[in-house]
Design a protein around this motif. Structure first.
Motif, PDB file in Angstrom:
ATOM      1  N   GLU A  27      11.145  -4.198   3.817  1.00  0.00           N
ATOM      2  CA  GLU A  27      10.527  -2.731   3.121  1.00  0.00           C
ATOM      3  C   GLU A  27      10.985  -1.600   2.153  1.00  0.00           C
ATOM      4  O   GLU A  27      10.650  -1.459   1.131  1.00  0.00           O
ATOM      5  CB  GLU A  27       9.537  -2.963   4.082  1.00  0.00           C
ATOM      6  N   ASP A  60       0.082  -5.119   6.015  1.00  0.00           N
ATOM      7  CA  ASP A  60       0.816  -4.328   5.281  1.00  0.00           C
ATOM      8  C   ASP A  60       2.164  -5.263   4.022  1.00  0.00           C
ATOM      9  O   ASP A  60       2.584  -4.595   3.241  1.00  0.00           O
ATOM     10  CB  ASP A  60       1.687  -3.197   6.332  1.00  0.00           C
ATOM     11  N   ASN A  61       2.949  -6.389   4.535  1.00  0.00           N
ATOM     12  CA  ASN A  61       3.462  -7.176   4.328  1.00  0.00           C
ATOM     13  C   ASN A  61       2.952  -7.912   3.518  1.00  0.00           C
ATOM     14  O   ASN A  61       3.429  -8.109   1.839  1.00  0.00           O
ATOM     15  CB  ASN A  61       4.749  -8.369   5.302  1.00  0.00           C
ATOM     16  N   LYS A  63       0.287  -6.826   1.619  1.00  0.00           N
ATOM     17  CA  LYS A  63      -0.005  -5.466   0.276  1.00  0.00           C
ATOM     18  C   LYS A  63       1.263  -5.537  -0.124  1.00  0.00           C
ATOM     19  O   LYS A  63       1.854  -5.505  -1.348  1.00  0.00           O
ATOM     20  CB  LYS A  63      -0.433  -4.385   0.982  1.00  0.00           C
TER      21      LYS A  63
END
Length: 127
Positions: A27, A60-61, A63
């Motif tokens: 990230e 989340d990943n 996104k």
């Protein structure tokens, strides 16, 4: 990069044991301004995704990858697109995503639209 992609069994075990740590580092790498760092990180992640699809199943990943599709750089955009080669897993995830919010009409419409768009996508090698 070669170490992670050539030794697939060891890589898979390592990723399973260190998933959160690796994702946090990724990230960070994907949020950097350096073009080559972001591009190479996406390329490696694409290789790893073919080995380990847990990353893309995380909302989340997902996104992060979808936001990478907004990039101006054609090469970064293409690297991000390669992550959607795991379309079946993505479609499976989206069909189960927020099923408890069936009354949210906007969410359902957007999900249906996204699912439809993913289904009609064909990798460049298939066209």
């Amino acid at each position: 990069m070669e170490l992670l992609t050539r030794h697939k069994i060891l890589c898979s075990e390592f990723l399973e044991q260190n998933y959160d740590k690796v994702c946090n580092h990724y990230e960070h790498l994907l949020s950097l301004e350096n073009y080559m760092t972001r591009r190479q990180s996406l390329k490696l992640l694409g290789e790893l995704l073919l080995l380990h699809t847990r990353y893309i199943a995380n909302a989340d990943n997902l996104k992060v990858m979808m936001n990478m599709l907004k990039e101006r750089s054609r090469n970064i955009l293409l690297e991000a697109f390669h992550h959607f080669k795991v379309q079946e897993k993505l479609l499976d995830f989206l069909t189960r995503f927020h099923t408890d919010r069936s009354e949210d009409e906007q969410l359902n419409d957007e999900k249906a639209c996204l699912i439809m768009q993913i289904r009609v996508l064909k990798p460049a090698s298939d066209q």
